[in-house]
Design a protein around this motif. Structure first.
Motif, PDB file in Angstrom:
ATOM      1  N   GLU A 196       0.834  -1.203   0.000  1.00 49.41           N
ATOM      2  CA  GLU A 196       0.000   0.000   0.000  1.00 49.41           C
ATOM      3  C   GLU A 196       0.870   1.255   0.000  1.00 49.41           C
ATOM      4  O   GLU A 196       0.638   2.197  -0.778  1.00 49.41           O
ATOM      5  CB  GLU A 196      -0.908  -0.020   1.231  1.00 49.41           C
ATOM      6  CG  GLU A 196      -1.837   1.157   1.343  1.00 49.41           C
ATOM      7  CD  GLU A 196      -2.606   1.159   2.649  1.00 49.41           C
ATOM      8  OE1 GLU A 196      -3.100   2.239   3.034  1.00 49.41           O
ATOM      9  OE2 GLU A 196      -2.716   0.081   3.290  1.00 49.41           O
ATOM     10  N   GLU A 197       1.901   1.284   0.852  1.00 55.17           N
ATOM     11  CA  GLU A 197       2.777   2.451   0.947  1.00 55.17           C
ATOM     12  C   GLU A 197       3.563   2.675  -0.346  1.00 55.17           C
ATOM     13  O   GLU A 197       3.679   3.813  -0.825  1.00 55.17           O
ATOM     14  CB  GLU A 197       3.737   2.272   2.131  1.00 55.17           C
ATOM     15  CG  GLU A 197       3.029   2.256   3.484  1.00 55.17           C
ATOM     16  CD  GLU A 197       3.956   1.838   4.619  1.00 55.17           C
ATOM     17  OE1 GLU A 197       5.111   1.443   4.320  1.00 55.17           O
ATOM     18  OE2 GLU A 197       3.530   1.910   5.788  1.00 55.17           O
ATOM     19  N   LEU A 198       4.103   1.592  -0.923  1.00 51.75           N
ATOM     20  CA  LEU A 198       4.897   1.722  -2.143  1.00 51.75           C
ATOM     21  C   LEU A 198       4.030   2.094  -3.337  1.00 51.75           C
ATOM     22  O   LEU A 198       4.491   2.794  -4.251  1.00 51.75           O
ATOM     23  CB  LEU A 198       5.654   0.420  -2.419  1.00 51.75           C
ATOM     24  CG  LEU A 198       6.802   0.101  -1.449  1.00 51.75           C
ATOM     25  CD1 LEU A 198       7.379  -1.285  -1.731  1.00 51.75           C
ATOM     26  CD2 LEU A 198       7.896   1.163  -1.553  1.00 51.75           C
ATOM     27  N   ALA A 199       2.796   1.623  -3.343  1.00 50.41           N
ATOM     28  CA  ALA A 199       1.893   1.995  -4.429  1.00 50.41           C
ATOM     29  C   ALA A 199       1.631   3.497  -4.424  1.00 50.41           C
ATOM     30  O   ALA A 199       1.670   4.151  -5.478  1.00 50.41           O
ATOM     31  CB  ALA A 199       0.579   1.225  -4.304  1.00 50.41           C
ATOM     32  N   ARG A 200       1.392   4.059  -3.252  1.00 52.32           N
ATOM     33  CA  ARG A 200       1.145   5.502  -3.160  1.00 52.32           C
ATOM     34  C   ARG A 200       2.412   6.296  -3.505  1.00 52.32           C
ATOM     35  O   ARG A 200       2.327   7.403  -4.042  1.00 52.32           O
ATOM     36  CB  ARG A 200       0.653   5.858  -1.760  1.00 52.32           C
ATOM     37  CG  ARG A 200      -0.649   5.149  -1.372  1.00 52.32           C
ATOM     38  CD  ARG A 200      -1.200   5.668  -0.061  1.00 52.32           C
ATOM     39  NE  ARG A 200      -2.290   4.859   0.442  1.00 52.32           N
ATOM     40  CZ  ARG A 200      -3.541   4.853  -0.027  1.00 52.32           C
ATOM     41  NH1 ARG A 200      -3.838   5.648  -1.039  1.00 52.32           N
ATOM     42  NH2 ARG A 200      -4.469   4.083   0.494  1.00 52.32           N
ATOM     43  N   GLN A 201       3.574   5.713  -3.199  1.00 51.98           N
ATOM     44  CA  GLN A 201       4.833   6.397  -3.475  1.00 51.98           C
ATOM     45  C   GLN A 201       5.184   6.382  -4.962  1.00 51.98           C
ATOM     46  O   GLN A 201       5.593   7.403  -5.529  1.00 51.98           O
ATOM     47  CB  GLN A 201       5.967   5.739  -2.672  1.00 51.98           C
ATOM     48  CG  GLN A 201       7.343   6.326  -2.946  1.00 51.98           C
ATOM     49  CD  GLN A 201       8.431   5.598  -2.164  1.00 51.98           C
ATOM     50  OE1 GLN A 201       8.159   4.889  -1.198  1.00 51.98           O
ATOM     51  NE2 GLN A 201       9.677   5.778  -2.597  1.00 51.98           N
ATOM     52  N   HIS A 202       5.033   5.219  -5.619  1.00 51.61           N
ATOM     53  CA  HIS A 202       5.496   5.065  -7.005  1.00 51.61           C
ATOM     54  C   HIS A 202       4.399   5.221  -8.049  1.00 51.61           C
ATOM     55  O   HIS A 202       4.707   5.359  -9.241  1.00 51.61           O
ATOM     56  CB  HIS A 202       6.161   3.694  -7.176  1.00 51.61           C
ATOM     57  CG  HIS A 202       7.438   3.538  -6.410  1.00 51.61           C
ATOM     58  ND1 HIS A 202       8.647   4.000  -6.884  1.00 51.61           N
ATOM     59  CD2 HIS A 202       7.694   2.978  -5.200  1.00 51.61           C
ATOM     60  CE1 HIS A 202       9.608   3.724  -6.013  1.00 51.61           C
ATOM     61  NE2 HIS A 202       9.048   3.100  -4.977  1.00 51.61           N
TER      62      HIS A 202
END
Length: 248
Positions: free
Chosen positions: A43-49
């Motif tokens: 979830e965090e990496l999706a929002r970041q990338h």
């Protein structure tokens, strides 16, 4: 063709590597921008990338892939990756989201690419409710479909349907198939709850056999012996487990 970005999320490093390599062969234009080890990190990496596509394992620690998909709320197209087809087939066969069964095969992955290139369908109206229903199903016991085992100096993914027997010693558990012997470090007491009790029986303190592989039950001087298909040595049944074969 424009480069697309993707995120891979799976708690098993070997599964992430296997999927990355398959994507490199089948979909080289797809740029893997990040890899996650659990749903929260995904979830965090999706929002970041902000990836164009997410390959999301369903069962992961800390936060499942289903919970991550609910949190992302349809912002990113998702391809679910799972070892358990009952999670994916019924829920997503007619929907917008594709699914892949582990270990991922190139031919199936090519269908995912073709589906993407033809047209990205809209999310179904009951998307969130479908995810919530699937999330509740994660609480039900599920059994292993494949084993990651050492064969010589390499690692191999072995379908549970190939296994004839598991046999333990003090350090390792032997995984015996018709074609090879492999080793895992999981002791029988940890392995047994992960196996379907209708498919695998414990017949000795150190031995589990696949029921469908039993060709013949023989009586020996010291008790029952099992002849397995495509396996030469007879397998001893201890007295504690002889009752399993009273009706055979």
């Amino acid at each position: 063709m424009n480069t697309l970005s993707a995120l891979i999320a799976d708690d098993e490093r070997l599964m992430r590597e296997q999927l990355r390599m398959a994507l490199g062969r089948v979909w080289p234009e797809l740029d893997i921008v990040a890899e996650a080890q659990d749903g929260k990190q995904a979830e965090e990496l999706a929002r970041q990338h902000q990836p164009d596509l997410i390959f999301l394992d369903i069962t992961m620690p800390a936060q499942s892939g289903i919970e991550a998909a609910i949190a992302l709320n349809g912002q990113y197209p998702i391809v679910f990756v799972t070892a358990y087809d009952q999670y994916a087939v019924q829920a997503f066969e007619e929907g917008a989201i594709d699914y892949l069964l582990k270990p991922v095969e190139d031919a199936r992955l090519l269908r995912t690419r073709q589906r993407w290139e033809q047209k990205q369908p809209p999310l179904p109206q009951d998307w969130q409710s479908t995810l919530l229903k699937l999330s509740r199903q994660l609480d039900k016991p599920e059994y292993l479909r494949w084993i990651r085992a050492s064969v010589g100096n390499s690692l191999r993914l072995i379908s549970i349907d190939e296994v004839l027997l598991f046999q333990s010693d003090e350090k390792y558990t032997l995984v015996q198939t018709a074609n090879c012997e492999a080793l895992i470090r999981t002791p029988l007491k940890e392995l047994l709850p992960q196996l379907d009790p209708e498919q695998f029986w414990q017949v000795h303190r150190a031995t589990l056999v696949r029921v469908a592989a039993i060709e013949e039950v023989r009586r020996g001087e010291r008790g029952l012996l099992l002849k397995l298909r495509a396996y030469g040595p007879l397998v001893e049944v201890s007295r504690s487990y002889a009752h399993l074969f009273q009706r055979m």
